[in-house]
Motif scaffolding. Structure first.
Motif, short mmCIF file in Angstrom:
data_model
loop_
_atom_site.label_atom_id
_atom_site.label_comp_id
_atom_site.label_asym_id
_atom_site.label_seq_id
_atom_site.Cartn_x
_atom_site.Cartn_y
_atom_site.Cartn_z
N ASN A 5 0.87 -1.17 0.00
CA ASN A 5 0.00 0.00 0.00
C ASN A 5 0.91 1.23 0.00
N VAL A 6 1.09 1.82 -1.15
CA VAL A 6 1.93 3.00 -1.31
C VAL A 6 1.33 4.16 -0.52
N TYR A 7 0.01 4.23 -0.54
CA TYR A 7 -0.73 5.31 0.14
C TYR A 7 -2.06 4.74 0.59
N GLN A 8 -2.47 5.13 1.79
CA GLN A 8 -3.83 4.83 2.22
C GLN A 8 -4.26 5.89 3.23
N ILE A 30 -2.12 1.14 -4.58
CA ILE A 30 -1.53 -0.17 -4.31
C ILE A 30 -0.55 -0.52 -5.43
N ALA A 31 0.65 -0.96 -5.04
CA ALA A 31 1.66 -1.42 -6.00
C ALA A 31 1.79 -2.93 -5.85
N THR A 32 1.75 -3.63 -6.98
CA THR A 32 1.94 -5.07 -6.99
C THR A 32 3.08 -5.39 -7.95
N SER A 33 4.07 -6.10 -7.44
CA SER A 33 5.23 -6.47 -8.24
C SER A 33 5.31 -7.98 -8.33
N ILE A 38 5.41 -4.42 -12.77
CA ILE A 38 4.85 -3.57 -11.71
C ILE A 38 3.47 -3.12 -12.15
N LYS A 39 2.56 -3.14 -11.20
CA LYS A 39 1.19 -2.67 -11.47
C LYS A 39 0.79 -1.75 -10.33
N TYR A 40 0.23 -0.60 -10.68
CA TYR A 40 -0.32 0.33 -9.70
C TYR A 40 -1.82 0.42 -9.92
N GLU A 41 -2.56 0.38 -8.84
CA GLU A 41 -4.00 0.56 -8.94
C GLU A 41 -4.49 1.47 -7.82
N VAL A 42 -5.54 2.20 -8.12
CA VAL A 42 -6.22 2.99 -7.11
C VAL A 42 -7.42 2.16 -6.66
N PHE A 63 -13.93 -0.93 -4.90
CA PHE A 63 -13.83 -0.56 -6.31
C PHE A 63 -12.38 -0.23 -6.62
N SER A 64 -11.87 -0.72 -7.75
CA SER A 64 -10.47 -0.45 -8.09
C SER A 64 -10.30 -0.26 -9.59
N LYS A 65 -9.17 0.34 -9.93
CA LYS A 65 -8.85 0.61 -11.33
C LYS A 65 -7.33 0.58 -11.48
N VAL A 66 -6.85 -0.15 -12.48
CA VAL A 66 -5.41 -0.19 -12.76
C VAL A 66 -5.03 1.13 -13.44
N LEU A 67 -4.01 1.79 -12.87
CA LEU A 67 -3.55 3.06 -13.42
C LEU A 67 -2.32 2.89 -14.30
N PHE A 68 -1.50 1.89 -13.98
CA PHE A 68 -0.25 1.68 -14.72
C PHE A 68 0.17 0.23 -14.57
N GLU A 69 0.61 -0.38 -15.67
CA GLU A 69 1.13 -1.73 -15.61
C GLU A 69 2.14 -1.89 -16.74
N ALA A 70 3.36 -2.36 -16.37
CA ALA A 70 4.42 -2.51 -17.36
C ALA A 70 5.57 -3.32 -16.76
N PRO A 71 6.49 -3.75 -17.60
CA PRO A 71 7.70 -4.37 -17.05
C PRO A 71 8.45 -3.33 -16.23
N GLY A 72 9.07 -3.76 -15.15
CA GLY A 72 9.85 -2.82 -14.34
C GLY A 72 9.63 -3.04 -12.86
N ARG A 73 9.97 -2.00 -12.10
CA ARG A 73 9.85 -2.05 -10.65
C ARG A 73 9.31 -0.73 -10.13
N ARG A 74 9.17 -0.65 -8.81
CA ARG A 74 8.64 0.57 -8.20
C ARG A 74 9.49 1.78 -8.56
N SER A 75 8.81 2.90 -8.73
CA SER A 75 9.48 4.15 -9.06
C SER A 75 8.87 5.26 -8.21
N LYS A 76 9.71 5.91 -7.42
CA LYS A 76 9.23 7.03 -6.58
C LYS A 76 8.66 8.15 -7.43
N LYS A 77 9.27 8.40 -8.58
CA LYS A 77 8.78 9.46 -9.47
C LYS A 77 7.39 9.10 -10.00
N ARG A 78 7.21 7.86 -10.44
CA ARG A 78 5.90 7.42 -10.95
C ARG A 78 4.86 7.47 -9.83
#
Length: 113
Positions: A5-8, A30-33, A38-42, A63-78
């Protein structure tokens, strides 16, 4: 699989779901690796919040929605970019549930992971 949970944060809210009135909402980023992806969802879940100390989460109003999903890892900037848009994305999910999140009425401080 690692899920973080990146933020809650809990907010006052209004929503009726499954014939139950709900007065609180938990908003999460939420970040799932897994396997180099890596996948981020709200996510937003509405819960009854019948008293000031009632934070019993109801997972039927989730209720949830995927905001970003791609090869890679967590990114503080993202993560910062996604957090800047979290209110818009969470409001969109709340609208789908015919609910409203009161961003100016947090029920407790934000937690970051």
């Amino acid at each position: 699989m690692a899920t973080i949970n990146v933020y809650q944060q809990f907010f006052s809210a209004e929503c009726t779901f499954n014939e139950v009135e709900r007065h609180g909402a938990l908003v999460m980023l939420i970040a799932t690796s897994e396997e180099g992806r890596i996948k981020y969802e709200v996510a937003v879940t509405f819960f009854p919040h019948v008293s000031d100390d009632d934070f019993a989460i109801s997972y039927d109003a989730y209720f949830s929605k995927v905001l970003f999903e791609a090869p890679g890892r967590r990114s503080k900037k993202r993560e910062q970019q996604l957090l800047e848009a979290i209110q818009i994305e969470a409001d969109s999910l709340a609208d789908e549930a015919n609910g409203k999140i009161f961003w100016d009425k947090p029920l407790m401080e934000a937690r970051r992971g």
